[in-house]
Design an enzyme around this catalytic site. Sequence first.
Site, PDB file in Angstrom:
ATOM      1  N   SER A 123       0.726  -1.127   0.099  1.00  0.00           N
ATOM      2  CA  SER A 123      -0.255  -0.249   0.080  1.00  0.00           C
ATOM      3  C   SER A 123       0.551   1.599  -0.071  1.00  0.00           C
ATOM      4  CB  SER A 123      -1.100  -0.375   1.431  1.00  0.00           C
ATOM      5  OG  SER A 123      -1.714   1.559   1.065  1.00  0.00           O
ATOM      6  N   TYR A 131      -0.804  -0.300  10.665  1.00  0.00           N
ATOM      7  CA  TYR A 131      -1.415  -0.128   8.840  1.00  0.00           C
ATOM      8  C   TYR A 131       0.276   0.083   8.407  1.00  0.00           C
ATOM      9  CZ  TYR A 131      -3.196  -0.525   4.933  1.00  0.00           C
ATOM     10  OH  TYR A 131      -3.256  -0.957   3.532  1.00  0.00           O
TER      11      TYR A 131
END
Length: 321
Positions: free
Chosen positions: A161, A187
């Site tokens: 990501s 994350y």
Amino acid sequence: MTSTARLSTPFTARATAAEIVDGVDLTGRRMIVTGGASGIGVETVRALAGAGAEVTVATRDPARAAGLVEEFAGPGPGSVRAAALDLADLTSVDAFVAGWAGPLHALVANAGIMAVSDRQLTGEGWELQLATNYLGHFALARGLRDSLRAAGSARVVVVSSGAQLRAGVDFDDPQFDRRPYDPWTAYSQSKAADALLAVGIARRWAADGITANALSPGVIHTNLQRHLDDDTMRAFGAMDEAGNRVEPPHYKSPAQGAATSVLLAASPLLEGVTGRYFEDNQEAEVVPGGPEATAGVAEHAMDPAAADRLWAYAEGVLASR
């Protein structure tokens, strides 16, 4: 690959997964897509099977893949099956590996969770985002190494990501045992770890005929955002003040979001390419990273020394379970 020049392809950022494999014949190829029953995973599976591959959807709830299985149940070279896999449960990972037989031509590590608001631990006592996004995929890839080797020329595709730009792996406290838990830092760390997984595999398994690359799929409305509150979604420009979902111009459709995964898993253009990071169907620029970075891949997510350190850490964590 001996050249360090960035690889470019003829595909734009808005290309769909189906466009990537147009004219590509994957008949006889066996592939696994984790998290293939939702979001961009569905479109990844659909494109690969549509090109002739035998695709296994690895998902916590195989019943959710029933529609995809049925879609490819008729005549045609491609097929889809579903099998249970919970990446946060290493017993489940071990069972999936034990149930796999024969060669594996591509493993697409697509499943993930994002920005879980409170620190949660798996049964092994590991922080949930690092466990699901990285450690589970590490264990899965390592368990399937012999099958990847048996394919003769296999690919591991790791969905990272743009969040990897924000934070690297904190080797002093990767599980947030001592530092305050922050959902976005956790994350970002897990997604930097995903990129380093591809680097680590590239450094170790090349002699087995296995390549590995990581990617950012872009920003897409999927179930991945299920843990985000309304204020966060509004800050992302994905929700209006009335609570209605909106599509900002930079958002992709799931079919567009799956394109880079399919490029790395199936395109002849990526034959022999390994240890790299892609976004918008092109190899990404390596940048310093940090809160102001908006594109590219951070140096900390491509650092060979960090990849080796993370690999050793993951091996130690799995050995101690």
